[in-house]
Design a protein around this motif. Sequence first.
Motif, short mmCIF file in Angstrom:
data_model
loop_
_atom_site.label_atom_id
_atom_site.label_comp_id
_atom_site.label_asym_id
_atom_site.label_seq_id
_atom_site.Cartn_x
_atom_site.Cartn_y
_atom_site.Cartn_z
N SER A 236 0.80 -1.23 0.00
CA SER A 236 0.00 0.00 0.00
C SER A 236 0.83 1.28 0.00
CB SER A 236 -0.95 0.00 1.20
OG SER A 236 -0.22 -0.02 2.42
N ARG A 237 1.81 1.40 0.89
CA ARG A 237 2.50 2.69 1.04
C ARG A 237 3.26 3.11 -0.22
NH1 ARG A 237 3.73 0.81 6.33
NH2 ARG A 237 5.79 0.16 5.62
N ALA A 238 3.64 2.14 -1.03
CA ALA A 238 4.43 2.47 -2.22
C ALA A 238 3.58 3.03 -3.35
CB ALA A 238 5.16 1.21 -2.71
N TYR A 239 2.26 3.03 -3.20
CA TYR A 239 1.37 3.46 -4.29
C TYR A 239 0.75 4.82 -3.99
CZ TYR A 239 1.73 -1.39 -5.81
OH TYR A 239 2.20 -2.60 -6.22
N PRO A 240 0.37 5.55 -5.05
CA PRO A 240 -0.25 6.87 -4.83
C PRO A 240 -1.64 6.79 -4.24
CG PRO A 240 -0.21 6.31 -7.18
CD PRO A 240 0.61 5.28 -6.48
N HIS A 241 -2.34 5.65 -4.41
CA HIS A 241 -3.69 5.50 -3.86
C HIS A 241 -3.73 4.29 -2.93
CE1 HIS A 241 -5.39 8.53 -6.56
NE2 HIS A 241 -4.70 7.95 -7.54
N ARG A 242 -4.31 4.48 -1.74
CA ARG A 242 -4.46 3.40 -0.78
C ARG A 242 -5.94 3.24 -0.47
NH1 ARG A 242 -0.76 4.74 4.23
NH2 ARG A 242 -1.33 2.61 4.77
N ALA A 243 -6.35 2.01 -0.22
CA ALA A 243 -7.77 1.74 0.02
C ALA A 243 -7.92 0.66 1.10
CB ALA A 243 -8.46 1.29 -1.26
N ARG A 244 -9.02 0.78 1.87
CA ARG A 244 -9.36 -0.22 2.89
C ARG A 244 -10.77 -0.72 2.63
NH1 ARG A 244 -9.88 0.71 8.22
NH2 ARG A 244 -10.56 2.87 7.86
#
Length: 347
Positions: A236-244
């Motif tokens: 997750s942290r390496a990407y521009p968008h994070r989702a839960r």
Amino acid sequence: MGVARGDERGTTERVLTLLGLLQQRQVWTGPELADRLGVTPRTVRRDVGRLRTLGYPVHASQGVGGGYQLGPGQELPPLLLDDEEAIATAVSLLAGAGGGVAGAGDAALRALTKLDRVLPRRLRHEVRALSGSVESFGGGHPPVDPEVLMTLARACRDGVEAGFDYPSGSEVRRRVEPYRLVASDRRWYLLAYDLDRDDWRSFRVDRMTEVSARTWRFRPRAAPDAATYVQEGVASRAYPHRARFLVHASADTVRAQIPASAAVVRRRGSELCEVLSGAGSLDFVLMHVLLLGHDFTVLDPPELGRRCRALAERLLSAGGAIPPAPDPEESLSRDQARPGQPATERA
């Protein structure tokens, strides 16, 4: 006192020699061992007792074909390796640590660091030369130089600073306090404290160049859980968008569907779990969760809820151009009707 120490050293060397002999052959008779060690059979019996005290299960049997035999134990005691065995073991571990064996890289590297501590210097160049001739295929992950892994593993083990060049927009020299090497299903990562950024960071080992370890020791800091930190960063942290997402399925079920490098799955009950993932596009991560085949709820970010509704409308629009499939029961009723008679008149 000097004589006693000499006698003790002689006994220790003899017992280790006895252990090496027992590892070489399945069964030895007492006279054979006494002859090889240059002692009496009574001394052999005493040395066998010493090995048993150390946890080695040495069995003794009488009669024709009987003798001393080293059997399997409940725990794994130390092994004695000759030069050729040590070289072969080190080369095999280097191949496994480099990614040739799925799921075995982390264990191979731990074993290799233990062997590295006791491997004689005269054998190191042979190990290095032979490991250069070992190749592997498959796995879909970039190869890692075993020497780089060993350098970082030694630095983690000895608690010394390490340095390497690492691409971050441009090639930048990083100075770190290495903590743990972590193997994922695709790559090797180093969890380390970045001295110039004053924070914990994870680094892909295959991107490192000019890796070196210093002799400067550091005092260990309170560190996060290495595997969890690296997994969350990769997923997750390496990407521009994070989702839960809250997914209506057990954590074990969802973990079997998603690679560990693609998402973090947290248990939220027997039939619920939370999925944390990232991507370059919210639509991309949304479609991946949708294709799991379970009901789910978007927890974060709010924008993703709007993307859900937009995607639903798009899917409904795409499906509206296709005529609805006929009702199977209605088709069956028509097939059973007599020629020329409407199906409703049969009743």
